[in-house]
Write an enzyme that holds these catalytic residues in place. Structure first.
Site, PDB file in Angstrom:
ATOM      1  N   ARG A  38      17.559   4.381  46.293  1.00 18.58           N
ATOM      2  CA  ARG A  38      16.585   4.906  45.328  1.00 18.58           C
ATOM      3  C   ARG A  38      15.413   3.933  45.138  1.00 18.58           C
ATOM      4  O   ARG A  38      14.303   4.363  44.833  1.00 18.58           O
ATOM      5  CB  ARG A  38      17.260   5.207  43.997  1.00 18.58           C
ATOM      6  N   GLY A 354      23.886  12.990  45.492  1.00 18.67           N
ATOM      7  CA  GLY A 354      25.239  12.891  44.956  1.00 18.67           C
ATOM      8  C   GLY A 354      26.281  12.554  46.006  1.00 18.67           C
ATOM      9  O   GLY A 354      26.054  11.732  46.890  1.00 18.67           O
ATOM     10  N   GLY A 377      21.623  16.450  40.993  1.00 24.56           N
ATOM     11  CA  GLY A 377      21.381  17.565  40.080  1.00 24.56           C
ATOM     12  C   GLY A 377      20.035  18.216  40.335  1.00 24.56           C
ATOM     13  O   GLY A 377      19.905  19.445  40.328  1.00 24.56           O
TER      14      GLY A 377
END
Ligand code: AMP
Length: 397
Positions: A38, A354, A377
């Site tokens: 990330r 995820g 999500g």
């Protein structure tokens, strides 16, 4: 396709540019970052701003501090990792209030090309309440606002939605990439378009299946959610995870797939075990041979072959959710096989965030995918066809 302002639409030189990133990275007990994808994914935006003489003020959340300062969830390790990755000093504005006079002082002394990271925005309870006062406090630190936190774009918080009402805004390169790759798959895919869905429950994936039924050629179902479909077709599923209250819905989805001419494939064989644990006897059986006292833990060998062939022949593959209890050594084969088939396929390969993303990285196939989403999500909601508030709030072109 996307009608939002992007980085290049703003004059950033000499300006204080607030950037919402998603630095919600996993850490071990000693607070070492165990997966920095990330952070690395946000570098193109940060580097562009540095190169173009902006004063770069970064903000993010980390974990769930529930609106209170929590030293274990401080973003300090992220500032250190960012310094290494950017090969320049990143000043950490260490302050539990996130915004304060001290922080303002740090920012007012910034020069073009400097980078500052604020403390975890979720140390303030107003963040998740999307409270105006906190959005205004944050906005006072900048002249322009960039949202590049795809992983939180399905939430409406002060640091992504509230703040975009206060300042001229644009999306960053990461959000642009996420939306472009997944948007193209949904709107104009290379065919055949194959979706693979797994994970624990059907109830979490109903919206995705419904939306994808109008777009894909093939849906492959694995993981815990497969048993509700198999039961709906009349199979004995033993003690496998089952959502009794979703049987009618599963039947409806199967009928709808048939009407729409979508190939809807369920497992033909299963790896079963007596207990939900790694150290237990297990074996592969055909789908109509699951004993009453055993549970499905992973895809079987034949299923892996059939699913892999569909992936090999695909033009576009989108995957969300593991094919079995992949956290357990003995039951990760089905999930790894999908990652391998996608890595080897010539298809445009898109992995939702995820569990599937971490399985792909763990198996070492990360580099082989067209795109691994940074938001579990958020990518799910995008595939459901929902509007993501963090992106909707950005200025239109
Ligand atoms: P989700 O959060 O819905 O994507 O589901 C991920 C979880 O589903 C993982 O923790 C898997 O262990 C679990 N899962 C996958 N297959 C099964 C299965 N056959 N039985 C129980 N849980 C499963």
């Amino acid at each position: 396709m996307l009608n939002k302002k992007t980085l290049e639409d703003l004059q950033v030189r000499g300006q204080r540019v607030l950037v919402r990133c998603d630095f919600n990275v996993p850490m071990d007990e000693e607070r070492n970052i165990t997966d920095d994808r990330r952070i690395t994914s946000s570098l193109p935006t940060i580097q562009y701003l540095i190169d173009n003489g902006a004063k770069v003020v970064l903000m993010s959340h980390l974990g769930r501090p529930k609106g209170k300062p929590n030293s274990e969830l401080s973003l300090e390790p992220v500032a250190n990792r960012l310094s290494q990755l950017l090969d320049r000093e990143v000043t950490f504005a260490k302050d539990d209030r996130v915004v304060s006079e001290d922080v303002e002082k740090i920012i007012s002394s910034m020069k073009p090309g400097d980078v500052v990271l604020l403390e975890n925005t979720r140390f303030r309870k107003e963040e998740q309440e999307n409270a105006d006062e906190f959005a205004e406090e944050l906005a006072s630190l900048g002249d322009l606002y960039i949202n590049d936190a795809f992983g939180t774009s399905h939430r409406a918080h002060a640091s992504n939605v509230g703040i975009s009402n206060q300042l001229p805004s644009a999306i960053g390169y990461l959000i642009q990439k996420e939306i472009n790759v997944m948007g193209k798959a949904l709107e104009n895919p290379e065919r055949p378009f194959v979706a693979i869905l797994g994970g624990a429950k059907v109830s979490d994936k109903i919206g995705v299946i419904e939306n994808l039924l109008d777009k894909v050629d093939t849906i492959l179902i694995g993981g815990g959610m497969a048993y509700t479909f198999l039961r709906a077709q009349g199979h004995e599923v033993g003690t496998s995870i089952l959502e009794e209250d979703k049987l009618d819905l599963a039947r409806g989805l199967l009928e709808s797939a048939e009407k729409k001419g979508v190939k809807f494939l369920l497992p033909v064989d299963i790896t079963i075990a007596k207990e939900f644990k790694n150290d237990t006897d297990f074996k592969v059986v055909a789908i109509d041979e699951i004993p009453k006292d055993m549970m499905g833990m992973d895809s079987g060998t034949e299923t892996i072959k059939i699913f892999s062939k569909e992936i090999e022949d695909a033009g576009t593959v989108v995957w969300n959710g593991p094919m079995g209890v992949f956290e357990m050594e003995n039951f990760k084969k089905g999930t790894e096989a999908i990652a391998k088939a996608m890595a080897e396929s010539k298809a445009v390969s898109i992995v939702g965030g995820g569990d599937s993303a971490s399985a792909v990285e763990k198996a070492g196939y990360g580099e082989k995918m067209t795109h691994i989403s940074t938001g579990g999500g958020a990518s799910l909601e995008f595939l459901e066809g929902k509007s993501l508030p963090g992106i909707a709030a950005i200025d239109d072109r």
